[in-house]
Design a protein around this motif. Sequence first.
Motif, PDB file in Angstrom:
ATOM      1  N   TYR A 170       1.143  -0.786   0.145  1.00 11.20           N
ATOM      2  CA  TYR A 170      -0.204  -0.388   0.133  1.00 11.20           C
ATOM      3  C   TYR A 170       0.664   1.052  -0.117  1.00 11.20           C
ATOM      4  N   TYR A 171       0.598   2.238  -1.082  1.00  6.66           N
ATOM      5  CA  TYR A 171       0.907   4.020  -0.755  1.00  6.66           C
ATOM      6  C   TYR A 171      -0.100   4.733  -1.093  1.00  6.66           C
ATOM      7  N   ASN A 172       0.524   5.483   0.892  1.00  8.09           N
ATOM      8  CA  ASN A 172      -0.732   6.514   1.108  1.00  8.09           C
ATOM      9  C   ASN A 172       0.073   7.895   0.172  1.00  8.09           C
ATOM     10  N   GLY A 173      -0.390   8.066  -1.635  1.00 12.50           N
ATOM     11  CA  GLY A 173       0.203   9.096  -2.424  1.00 12.50           C
ATOM     12  C   GLY A 173      -1.130  10.447  -2.322  1.00 12.50           C
ATOM     13  N   THR A 174      -2.301  10.525  -1.084  1.00 11.78           N
ATOM     14  CA  THR A 174      -2.940  11.765  -1.281  1.00 11.78           C
ATOM     15  C   THR A 174      -2.214  12.970  -0.899  1.00 11.78           C
ATOM     16  N   ALA A 175      -0.873  13.078  -0.893  1.00  5.27           N
ATOM     17  CA  ALA A 175      -0.478  14.455  -0.546  1.00  5.27           C
ATOM     18  C   ALA A 175      -0.225  14.524  -1.976  1.00  5.27           C
ATOM     19  N   LEU A 176      -0.341  13.573  -2.988  1.00  2.55           N
ATOM     20  CA  LEU A 176       0.139  13.977  -4.941  1.00  2.55           C
ATOM     21  C   LEU A 176      -1.632  13.927  -5.486  1.00  2.55           C
ATOM     22  N   SER A 177      -1.765  15.504  -5.666  1.00  4.00           N
ATOM     23  CA  SER A 177      -2.887  15.673  -6.349  1.00  4.00           C
ATOM     24  C   SER A 177      -2.567  16.088  -8.145  1.00  4.00           C
ATOM     25  N   THR A 178      -3.601  15.815  -8.466  1.00  6.48           N
ATOM     26  CA  THR A 178      -3.807  17.143  -9.589  1.00  6.48           C
ATOM     27  C   THR A 178      -5.504  17.390 -10.311  1.00  6.48           C
ATOM     28  N   MET A 228      -4.028  -3.194  -8.273  1.00  2.97           N
ATOM     29  CA  MET A 228      -3.665  -4.309  -9.349  1.00  2.97           C
ATOM     30  C   MET A 228      -3.892  -5.391  -7.952  1.00  2.97           C
ATOM     31  N   SER A 229      -4.391  -6.889  -8.786  1.00  4.04           N
ATOM     32  CA  SER A 229      -4.511  -8.165  -7.794  1.00  4.04           C
ATOM     33  C   SER A 229      -4.020  -8.805  -9.075  1.00  4.04           C
ATOM     34  N   ASP A 230      -3.857 -10.247  -8.316  1.00  4.10           N
ATOM     35  CA  ASP A 230      -4.157 -10.900  -9.417  1.00  4.10           C
ATOM     36  C   ASP A 230      -5.176 -11.682  -9.631  1.00  4.10           C
ATOM     37  N   ASN A 231      -6.080 -11.358  -8.102  1.00  7.75           N
ATOM     38  CA  ASN A 231      -7.580 -11.712  -8.073  1.00  7.75           C
ATOM     39  C   ASN A 231      -8.670 -11.334  -8.497  1.00  7.75           C
ATOM     40  N   SER A 232      -9.469 -11.621  -9.724  1.00 10.91           N
ATOM     41  CA  SER A 232     -10.490 -11.099 -10.345  1.00 10.91           C
ATOM     42  C   SER A 232     -11.348 -10.013  -9.005  1.00 10.91           C
ATOM     43  N   ALA A 233     -11.415 -11.384  -8.180  1.00 16.52           N
ATOM     44  CA  ALA A 233     -12.863 -11.086  -7.131  1.00 16.52           C
ATOM     45  C   ALA A 233     -12.340  -9.956  -5.926  1.00 16.52           C
ATOM     46  N   THR A 234     -11.138  -9.574  -6.069  1.00 10.41           N
ATOM     47  CA  THR A 234     -10.656  -8.010  -5.126  1.00 10.41           C
ATOM     48  C   THR A 234     -11.255  -7.121  -5.282  1.00 10.41           C
ATOM     49  N   THR A 235     -12.143  -6.540  -4.512  1.00  8.67           N
ATOM     50  CA  THR A 235     -12.689  -5.128  -4.379  1.00  8.67           C
ATOM     51  C   THR A 235     -11.787  -3.621  -3.994  1.00  8.67           C
ATOM     52  N   SER A 236     -12.534  -2.428  -3.623  1.00  2.60           N
ATOM     53  CA  SER A 236     -11.673  -2.144  -3.190  1.00  2.60           C
ATOM     54  C   SER A 236     -11.215  -1.831  -1.941  1.00  2.60           C
ATOM     55  N   CYS A 237     -12.559  -2.724  -0.947  1.00  5.52           N
ATOM     56  CA  CYS A 237     -11.436  -2.701   1.169  1.00  5.52           C
ATOM     57  C   CYS A 237     -11.552  -4.375   0.842  1.00  5.52           C
ATOM     58  N   ASN A 238     -10.290  -4.232   0.972  1.00  2.00           N
ATOM     59  CA  ASN A 238     -10.222  -5.815   1.580  1.00  2.00           C
ATOM     60  C   ASN A 238      -8.767  -5.714   1.270  1.00  2.00           C
ATOM     61  N   SER A 239      -8.116  -7.152   2.898  1.00  2.00           N
ATOM     62  CA  SER A 239      -6.675  -7.134   2.030  1.00  2.00           C
ATOM     63  C   SER A 239      -6.614  -8.515   1.005  1.00  2.00           C
ATOM     64  N   TYR A 240      -5.424  -8.552   0.184  1.00  2.00           N
ATOM     65  CA  TYR A 240      -5.856  -9.429  -1.062  1.00  2.00           C
ATOM     66  C   TYR A 240      -3.778  -9.755  -0.858  1.00  2.00           C
ATOM     67  N   SER A 241      -3.752 -11.288  -1.609  1.00  2.00           N
ATOM     68  CA  SER A 241      -2.469 -11.844  -1.408  1.00  2.00           C
ATOM     69  C   SER A 241      -1.754 -11.566  -2.672  1.00  2.00           C
ATOM     70  N   TYR A 242      -1.945 -11.419  -3.556  1.00  2.00           N
ATOM     71  CA  TYR A 242      -0.605 -10.765  -4.335  1.00  2.00           C
ATOM     72  C   TYR A 242      -0.711  -9.118  -5.186  1.00  2.00           C
ATOM     73  N   GLY A 243      -0.134  -8.428  -5.358  1.00  2.00           N
ATOM     74  CA  GLY A 243      -0.722  -6.870  -5.858  1.00  2.00           C
ATOM     75  C   GLY A 243       0.231  -5.678  -4.360  1.00  2.00           C
ATOM     76  N   GLU A 244      -1.147  -4.594  -5.259  1.00  2.00           N
ATOM     77  CA  GLU A 244      -0.564  -3.169  -4.468  1.00  2.00           C
ATOM     78  C   GLU A 244      -1.730  -2.180  -4.704  1.00  2.00           C
ATOM     79  N   THR A 245      -2.244  -2.113  -3.671  1.00  2.00           N
ATOM     80  CA  THR A 245      -2.281  -0.583  -3.412  1.00  2.00           C
ATOM     81  C   THR A 245      -2.664   0.747  -3.310  1.00  2.00           C
ATOM     82  N   GLU A 246      -2.844   1.937  -4.496  1.00  2.00           N
ATOM     83  CA  GLU A 246      -1.806   3.197  -3.912  1.00  2.00           C
ATOM     84  C   GLU A 246      -3.049   4.455  -4.054  1.00  2.00           C
ATOM     85  N   ASP A 247      -3.241   5.456  -3.032  1.00  2.00           N
ATOM     86  CA  ASP A 247      -3.961   6.166  -3.366  1.00  2.00           C
ATOM     87  C   ASP A 247      -3.265   7.553  -3.197  1.00  2.00           C
ATOM     88  N   TYR A 248      -4.228   7.902  -4.175  1.00  2.00           N
ATOM     89  CA  TYR A 248      -4.356   9.860  -4.803  1.00  2.00           C
ATOM     90  C   TYR A 248      -5.279  10.414  -4.390  1.00  2.00           C
TER      91      TYR A 248
END
Length: 799
Positions: A592-600, A677-697
């Motif tokens: 997870y990366y908290n990039g909310t300090a970056l904006s457009t 970005m997840s290896d599991n198509s069932a990954t939603t906006s709010c959960n922990s999942y096995s492989y991949g990463e989330t980034e917020d801006y």
Amino acid sequence: MMLGSLAATTAQAQDAARIQNKVLGEDNQPVLVQFSAEGKAAYRGVEGAQVLRQQLALTNADQMVKRHVETDQLGFTHEKFAQYYQGIRVEHADYTVHAKGGTVESISGDFEKISGLSTTPSMSASAALTRALAHVGATKYMWQTGEADAASFRPEGELVFVRDARVSNAKSPIVLAWKFNVYAAAPISRAYIYVDARTGEVVLQDNIIKHTAATGTFATAYSGTRTFNDGTTTGGYFLREGTTRGLGIETYNCKKGNSYTAATDFVDADNSWTEYNNANFDNVAGDAHVGAQATYDYWKNIHGRNSYDNAGAKIKSYVHFDDTPGDGVGYENAYWNGSVMTYGDGATRFRPLTSLDVCGHEIGHAVCEKTANLTYSNESGAMNEGLSDIWGASIEAYAVASLGFTSGGVKAKSTWLIGEEIDKQQAALRSMSDPKSLGQPAYYKGVNWYTGTGDNGGVHTNSGVLNHWYYILAVGKSGTNEGGGVYSVTGVGLDAAAKITFRMESVYMVASSTYSQARTYAIQAATDLYGSTSAQVKAVTDAWFAVGVGAASGGTTTPTYCTSKGTSQSYEYIDLVNWGSINRSSGSDAGYYNGTALSTSVGAGTSQTIYFSAGFPTGTAYTEYWKIYIDYNQNGVFTDAGELVVSGSSSSSGTLSSTITVPTTAKSGSTRVRFIMSDNSATTSCNSYSYGETEDYTINITGGTLAPPAITSLTGGSTVLGNEQARVLEVYPNPATNQLRLTLPGQATSVQITDVRGARMTNVSLADGQVDISRLAKGMYTISVSNGEKVFHQRFVKE
């Protein structure tokens, strides 16, 4: 088994019900937890250590040791704990339990999640000290000076766990290290030096002596004729005030030397001190003395604090200090060395460094040391410097308005300039109202933001962001920031701004605090003081938005978003997000990366193209499922219609793109965009999942008011459209036991399965689009399938 699962689920639900709000740091550990009415009831009369053990999920290896308890003017008690792992201090990791009337209201701080680290050093303390001294490189140390107390400065090694600061982010490794307090006499420096107890490398230098700049009377030199308190001695009067202010204010003469023990008193026969306005600039002794008195008065009268340590500590100042006596060049600096103030006479760049704002700045470092104790490097170090500038400016303004201080030097006093009276070469050292005019950033990671390793990671440069936030909060300002966001802040005045800032520093901040966490703590401080719906909370939030940290208030407090995180990045992670002025390339961010300090900034009704890509550390590109969410109505969730704006899959390592249209009815203001970005198509906006990463801006929407756009698929490179017939490999069921079904473009002509070691499995067979995996051992595998033109890769679990 079923009963055990039910019990666990019930306990989790009960715990969740106790929490009103939880803010996570970049390491996904909580930096602030606020409790609901149910939580407050559950934790009434409960010891702070028990609350922390439950909320931080402490193991038997983790200990939280109570340091002290403070009670503030609002009636809150703050029980402060230091973290230990296997009995060894985890440096800079502290947590506080905030209670009122015996009820726990919230907890805050920095907790380091540690497991499996050895507590046995490979290097002795003496060998590590040799490495530390080589790193400092001084020609003489304080314990070598022959002073009466010289031996007390010889460093003693202490084993601690600390983050390797050579990697300047929340994912830097934690190492076992020897910690030394190294005080050098020539050239002057004092710092905590941390030496990796395994490799002998210096992983952190945390300066105790903090300088005004890189190199910075009675009729005072800078503040006109001042009356002041002093004392009597043989021959007249000396600059020692008794116990009117704490344990006293004392000022000494180093006589252009570098020895504190050889320093003498300034003495005047008739207590008028007019003869001190001389060619030797002895009148600066008066500046140091009245500056220390004004600083004490400010902290006592505005914040109810008894000296810098709130225990009446004596404030001792030494003027006419010269780090290299006899070289004909005055000392171009001032510093707090952990116990006393030291002022040089300046040379080519500075006049004597005893101006009022410099006094307030340096003693501000002492206040920080006794409260947040912000580590002097990178973002925490920049805020350490910024807070000292804030107190220097506030003390100068207080002394002018309340104590009758005037401008007596070459330049006039200016609240929002730092060091204006001592600087010979430019307007001032720093400008809080216009940081960019003197080379500092006014926006987080914007113009003039320093990214190198010099100056402890740019602490005297990147402090401009905190300085400008404080200026905007106090005075107010409207405009468009560097991220394109439009803001309008009504100032709350210096008194309220100072109270909010000091509560942020003294109650909530910890040694490792970042700009993002400072925003969270400032909002909480304003909430404590003025209420959650107050104009002050709105001003605090919007001032942070103005300097590029977090979203604007939108008229209310900023929503708290759910957690989304990948647990492993061994095979893939997000390595690019590019949307307008957001352009970030990265390696793994630990899920997870908290990039909310970056904006457009984006206009409602406009077409926007977003670019993003996956990184594959093993070199093999797997099928990844991309989802991008935008909280168009700014209600803190991504589940409303139309907020899933991109959905698709790709096995490409190239840059992907997607074009969306921002709805004309989207709510104007700042809101969150989430990339998953997840290896599991069932990954939603709010959960922990096995492989991949989330980034917020953050995006700043202009001209909008709220409408569900169509879901957009991925385009670019070898990307596949998510709404079309599958053009990537999908395997199901996953996990599987006996048979694995395949869906891919064309027909599978051959398959190859490898285990986590990369070893090829021979006991599998392909028939009619199905793979027989019945003879595989349980575990994780990678399947590579060819359709005669292209090879696709995907992972699966054999149960």
